[in-house]
Scaffold this motif. Structure first.
Motif, PDB file in Angstrom:
ATOM      1  N   GLU A   6       0.439  -1.090   0.323  1.00  0.00           N
ATOM      2  CA  GLU A   6      -0.055  -0.398  -0.370  1.00  0.00           C
ATOM      3  C   GLU A   6       0.739   1.220   0.009  1.00  0.00           C
ATOM      4  O   GLU A   6       0.692   1.965  -0.486  1.00  0.00           O
ATOM      5  CB  GLU A   6      -0.854  -0.003   1.117  1.00  0.00           C
ATOM      6  N   GLU A  64      -4.974   3.552  -6.498  1.00  0.00           N
ATOM      7  CA  GLU A  64      -4.911   1.935  -7.187  1.00  0.00           C
ATOM      8  C   GLU A  64      -4.406   1.085  -5.448  1.00  0.00           C
ATOM      9  O   GLU A  64      -5.208   0.146  -5.348  1.00  0.00           O
ATOM     10  CB  GLU A  64      -3.322   2.529  -7.452  1.00  0.00           C
ATOM     11  N   GLN A  65      -4.368   2.023  -4.677  1.00  0.00           N
ATOM     12  CA  GLN A  65      -3.669   0.974  -3.503  1.00  0.00           C
ATOM     13  C   GLN A  65      -5.886   0.240  -2.564  1.00  0.00           C
ATOM     14  O   GLN A  65      -5.361  -0.627  -2.300  1.00  0.00           O
ATOM     15  CB  GLN A  65      -3.130   1.648  -2.001  1.00  0.00           C
ATOM     16  N   THR A 115       2.772   1.313  -3.532  1.00  0.00           N
ATOM     17  CA  THR A 115       1.475   1.983  -4.090  1.00  0.00           C
ATOM     18  C   THR A 115       0.798   3.197  -4.506  1.00  0.00           C
ATOM     19  O   THR A 115       0.862   4.018  -4.897  1.00  0.00           O
ATOM     20  CB  THR A 115       0.079   1.371  -4.406  1.00  0.00           C
ATOM     21  N   SER A 137       3.860  -0.635  -9.427  1.00  0.00           N
ATOM     22  CA  SER A 137       4.345   0.149  -8.919  1.00  0.00           C
ATOM     23  C   SER A 137       5.669   0.400  -8.735  1.00  0.00           C
ATOM     24  O   SER A 137       5.796  -0.746  -7.781  1.00  0.00           O
ATOM     25  CB  SER A 137       3.906   0.734  -7.549  1.00  0.00           C
TER      26      SER A 137
END
Length: 169
Positions: A18, A35-36, A21, A85
């Motif tokens: 997380e 995105e996370q 990202t 990422s």
């Protein structure tokens, strides 16, 4: 410098993934900054077909997620790549390229027919991704919706990502 290690994610990696990202997409003008949340929702739904981390000296510096997609024609064995990422301070060091190559190898090992992604053709064309006129992601510029076929015929139809891609928290 420790050698970079690529490996499947473990349950203990989710907070680090997380972090990577969020950092990677923080200044991305094209990003929704969800995105996370997408990765977490895919994980909760059991839809992270491939989830690899790049680790350097015990620190996760990159991540790639792959999940199944559906195609309106009924073609099977297709997956979507993303998000991918790399920590901003580690970008430009081939970490993303190594993650891409490992993710494509993992998909081939699974017998996947192909993979789609939404991204910059200038970057992803080096991995063989290209726009495929018969594959459509509604609402997205076709030149940024790219595909790579491993075997079989090119499918034709509208591509739908898992509902997790609508996650906002």
């Amino acid at each position: 410098m420790m050698p970079l290690t690529l490996r499947p994610e473990t349950p203990a990696d989710s907070a680090a993934i997380e972090h990577v990202t969020v950092a990677a997409f923080k200044n991305a003008t094209h990003a929704a900054h969800t995105e996370q949340f997408i990765i977490n929702a895919l994980r909760r739904a059991g839809m992270l077909t491939v989830s690899l981390v790049a680790e350097d000296g015990g620190t996760i510096v990159g991540h790639v997620a792959i999940s199944p997609v559906s195609i309106s024609s009924g073609a099977s064995g297709w997956y979507g790549l993303g998000p991918i990422s790399v920590l901003p301070e580690r970008q430009g060091q081939s970490i993303g390229a190594r993650l891409m190559n490992a993710a494509m190898a993992a998909l081939k090992d699974l017998g996947a027919a192909g993979c789609v992604l939404l991204g910059d053709p200038a970057f992803y064309s080096r991995f063989g991704f290209q726009p495929q006129p018969g594959l459509v992601l509604p609402g997205m510029p076709p030149e940024y919706f790219l595909a790579l076929r491993f075997h079989g015929d090119w499918p034709v139809g509208t591509v739908t990502y898992h509902d997790a891609f609508n996650a906002t928290s």
